[in-house]
Design an enzyme around this catalytic site. Structure first.
Site, PDB file in Angstrom:
ATOM      1  CB  SER A 135       2.011   0.453 -11.992  1.00  0.00           C
ATOM      2  OG  SER A 135       1.177   0.910 -13.035  1.00  0.00           O
ATOM      3  CE  LYS A 161      -1.881  -0.549 -12.369  1.00  0.00           C
ATOM      4  NZ  LYS A 161      -2.649   0.116 -11.287  1.00  0.00           N
ATOM      5  CE  LYS A 163      -1.415   2.376 -15.325  1.00  0.00           C
ATOM      6  NZ  LYS A 163      -2.621   2.734 -14.557  1.00  0.00           N
ATOM      7  CG  ASP A 188      -5.129   0.259 -14.309  1.00  0.00           C
ATOM      8  OD1 ASP A 188      -6.318   0.410 -14.641  1.00  0.00           O
ATOM      9  OD2 ASP A 188      -4.536   1.026 -13.509  1.00  0.00           O
ATOM     10  CD  GLU A 213      -6.037  -0.838 -11.261  1.00  0.00           C
ATOM     11  OE1 GLU A 213      -5.043  -1.598 -11.273  1.00  0.00           O
ATOM     12  OE2 GLU A 213      -5.994   0.320 -10.795  1.00  0.00           O
ATOM     13  CG  ASP A 238      -7.878   3.126  -9.685  1.00  0.00           C
ATOM     14  OD1 ASP A 238      -8.234   4.017  -8.898  1.00  0.00           O
ATOM     15  OD2 ASP A 238      -6.773   3.174 -10.278  1.00  0.00           O
ATOM     16  CE  LYS A 262      -4.696   4.477  -7.865  1.00  0.00           C
ATOM     17  NZ  LYS A 262      -4.906   5.016  -9.230  1.00  0.00           N
ATOM     18  N   GLY A 290      -1.447   3.374  -6.364  1.00  0.00           N
ATOM     19  CA  GLY A 290      -0.514   4.492  -6.252  1.00  0.00           C
ATOM     20  C   GLY A 290      -0.788   5.501  -7.344  1.00  0.00           C
TER      21      GLY A 290
HETATM   22  O1  OSB Z   1      -4.547   3.829 -12.481  1.00  0.00           O
HETATM   23  O2  OSB Z   1      -3.403   3.000 -10.948  1.00  0.00           O
HETATM   24  C1  OSB Z   1      -3.560   3.887 -11.773  1.00  0.00           C
HETATM   25  C2  OSB Z   1      -0.577   6.302 -11.796  1.00  0.00           C
HETATM   26  C3  OSB Z   1      -1.226   7.506 -11.903  1.00  0.00           C
HETATM   27  C4  OSB Z   1      -2.600   7.534 -11.995  1.00  0.00           C
HETATM   28  C5  OSB Z   1      -3.336   6.330 -11.990  1.00  0.00           C
HETATM   29  C6  OSB Z   1      -2.677   5.111 -11.855  1.00  0.00           C
HETATM   30  C7  OSB Z   1      -1.272   5.096 -11.789  1.00  0.00           C
HETATM   31  C8  OSB Z   1      -0.472   3.869 -11.706  1.00  0.00           C
HETATM   32  C9  OSB Z   1       0.906   3.975 -11.089  1.00  0.00           C
HETATM   33  O3  OSB Z   1      -0.826   2.815 -12.149  1.00  0.00           O
HETATM   34  C10 OSB Z   1       0.984   3.376  -9.726  1.00  0.00           C
HETATM   35  C11 OSB Z   1       2.243   3.797  -9.001  1.00  0.00           C
HETATM   36  O4  OSB Z   1       3.242   3.087  -9.133  1.00  0.00           O
HETATM   37  O5  OSB Z   1       2.229   4.814  -8.285  1.00  0.00           O
HETATM   38 MG    MG Z   2      -5.664   2.104 -11.834  1.00  0.00          MG
END
Ligand code: OSB
Ligand code: MG
Length: 370
Positions: A135, A161, A163, A188, A213, A238, A262, A290
């Protein structure tokens, strides 16, 4: 099993690089580590609430309060026969799902150690290695984002992924797609759009993304269903999915075609398992998200992702993508084929590095009945 003592640790760990999402940029990651003692064994759980209420209303501060003043006193020295029983004992607390998840994870670790079974085995995992991706946070420019993505591809990640947020969405995604036409790519938004402003995302539908996402608000299953009807690309939820019931309702409303599970967000591994089973029954793909976990939470996520319904790569990257020093002695490495191996030792299958834990600890608290 009776838990006779619980220690809480407020951890703060420096990230190897800043992580920016639509709700902010962080250089360090906070969480609460739960250490639970029973029958001469010790189990660990990670509550993934962060310092700020950006991703969720929960924070390290609220989780600490709810654990210390409500959840731990309610379960200490009580006979607990399993995760469902623990959920039942915690049900008098409304919400605060990440606080509950931290406690539940510690219980699974204890049960696994008591029974000599790995978390993967207890949950019914079927894979020894799970497919993972990375990510990537918002970067200063689309050109720099392409460089950062290239760096991760060079390390062997085969799913990326990125952001997005308003003004940094279509341009960023096009830049990455142009450079890497065959990359498994997804975006995302972390709830940064409204149904109206999401019109600007229409060009994403031409980019062959795996999924989009959480474009809209956490509490907006209905508008997600309106948006999904306008997009060919699957919408993945999510933040919106905080219980098996909301997962069912989202699928019945066609608010999404994929779910990110999650365990921390949904109140624990038992709840993640229930969502997995529901989705598997309906043929809906799930993947393990994650939250920049330590080795403790990462071990748990790997076990969850080894279940058969997890058919898309997880946001579970190698330890060195997040931390130079972790609180577990074990570090997770990326295997060829963009996979990470699932721990096999009893419970979570990780050991705490006590001196690393000390260095990451801002505050700790022992809770024991007199
Ligand atoms: O939205 O998936 C998310 C990290 C912290 C809070 C929300 C998210 C994330 C990530 C990182 O996208 C995912 C990871 O590599 O742990
Ligand atoms: Mg997310």
């Amino acid at each position: 099993m009776k838990i006779n003592q619980i220690n809480l640790f407020h951890l703060r760990m420096p990230l190897v690089s800043a992580f920016e999402t639509s709700f902010g940029r962080i250089h360090t990651r906070d969480c609460v580590l739960v250490e639970a003692f029973a029958d001469g064994l010790v189990g660990y759980g990670e509550c993934p609430a962060d310092f700020d209420p950006g991703y969720s209303y929960e924070t390290v501060g609220t989780a600490w309060h709810i654990l210390k003043d409500f959840l731990v006193p309610a379960i200490l020295d009580q006979e607990i026969i399993g995760a469902d029983d623990l959920q039942h004992k915690m049900a008098f607390v409304r919400g605060h799902l990440m606080a509950k998840a931290g406690l539940e994870m510690a219980l699974w670790d204890l049960f696994g150690k008591a029974q000599g079974k790995s978390l993967k085995e207890m949950l019914g995992g079927v894979h020894q290695k799970v497919e993972v991706g990375v990510s990537v946070g918002l970067q200063d420019s689309p050109a720099w984002l392409v460089e950062v993505v290239q760096g991760y591809l060079d390390l062997g990640y085969q799913r990326v992924k990125i952001k997005i947020k308003p003004g940094r969405d279509v341009g960023d995604a096009i830049a990455v797609r142009k450079e890497f036409p065959y990359l498994r790519l997804q975006v995302d938004a972390n709830s940064a759009y409204s149904l109206e402003s999401a019109v600007s995302l229409t060009p994403l539908d031409e980019l062959g993304l795996l999924l989009i996402e959480q474009p809209l608000a956490e509490d907006d299953l209905w508008d997600h269903s309106q948006l999904q009807a306008r997009f060919q690309t699957p919408i993945c939820l999510d933040e919106s999915i905080t219980s098996p019931r909301l997962a069912r309702q989202a699928l019945e409303m066609k608010s999404c075609r994929v779910i990110n599970i999650k365990p921390g967000r949904v109140g624990g591994l038992s709840q993640g398992l229930a969502i997995h089973d529901l989705c598997r029954g309906k043929g809906i793909p799930v993947w393990c998200g994650g939250m920049l976990e330590t080795g403790v939470g990462r071990a748990s996520n790997l076990a969850m992702a080894s279940l058969p319904g997890f058919t898309l790569p997880g946001d579970i990257s190698a330890t060195d993508r997040y931390y130079e020093e972790d609180i577990t002695s074990e570090r997770f490495m990326l295997n060829p084929g963009s996979t990470i191996s699932v721990p096999n030792a009893p419970g979570l299958g990780v050991n705490i590095d006590r001196s690393a834990l000390d260095r990451a600890t801002l505050a700790s608290l022992e809770i024991i009945n007199q």
